[in-house]
Design an enzyme around this catalytic site. Sequence first.
Site: not given
Ligand code: ASP
Length: 314
Positions: A45, A166, A184, A194, A217-218
């Site tokens: 990630s 992340t 990330t 993106r 993160t998310g």
């Molecule tokens: N927050 C990160 C993103 O949207 C990805 C993640 O943390 O899962 O790129």
Amino acid sequence: MIIICSENGEVGIRTAMEVLKGGGSALDAVEAGIRLVEANAEDHSVGLGGYPNLLGTVELDASIMDGSTRMSGAIGALKGFAHPISIARAVLEKLPHVLLVAEGAERFAQEMGFDEREMLTEAAAVAWREKLLRVMDATTLAELPERQDLWRWVRLSSDPQRSGGTTNFIALDNAGNLASGVSTSGWFAKYPGRLGDSPIIGAGNYADSRHGAATCTGMGEMAIRAGTARSAILYLQQGATPEEAGRRVMEDLDTLGGPYLSGMNVLILDAQGRHAGMTSHVEGRNYLVLTDIMTVPLKLPRTYIPTRQHWQET
Ligand code: ASP
């Protein structure tokens, strides 16, 4: 002195604390810790080994913020460089800008002499191919670079629960300054170009040494829409504890509407060294804490606050 980080920061948190103990700043510690996660090819990630976008190219996002001045540096959709967090720091230190993306970020990284390398590992390339072959045939996969309907495939191939990840680091140094950093490879099979929340100051990352720092993160799109990291610090400023501030940003996220809602994880460290971790993904997620008097990092459970989640595929 204290450092908190996401669980995948385990490879870097001790080094980050050594930096603080050696007299380094919170900004130095955050950068040092994140560099080790970026170098870990087993982590799909972040950095090397990160899962690629829909076309099979690794695009990296990162940001770093100095809570004492609110100086910030960020890069997005960066291809072919090993340490996005250090390039973000160079943006903070060398430019009057905050955020550089794609070719501009790569040009700047070259000018600064950063190491170039292929970031797609064999394991990530295999995972990419397998993932896409679950939703398309081999001919479609081969034609993807020329196709004019990537927007359709991105909704099918992006899996909100298993595609992301992340690293988050927040440090409080001896001088009482806070810094925060995020790095990330973003969502697996994201649309090329993106950007998530990680390079967006106020969304995935915010630090203000007067009050605290927060990182996410998310599903980055949700943190951008809710201004999650900045909101957490405003809640601290209004007198909330980190736990209360965390609950309030999760409640804000739960009011978002639309067809694409997924999970979020938030870390908060306040100016007094109090901390909290939240998750809306699943129960049982953790974060790590290390102070200057501890020898091993402590793994603490994140508070689970379920939020509405659904993903409209067609
Ligand atoms: N927050 C990160 C993103 O949207 C990805 C993640 O943390 O899962 O790129």
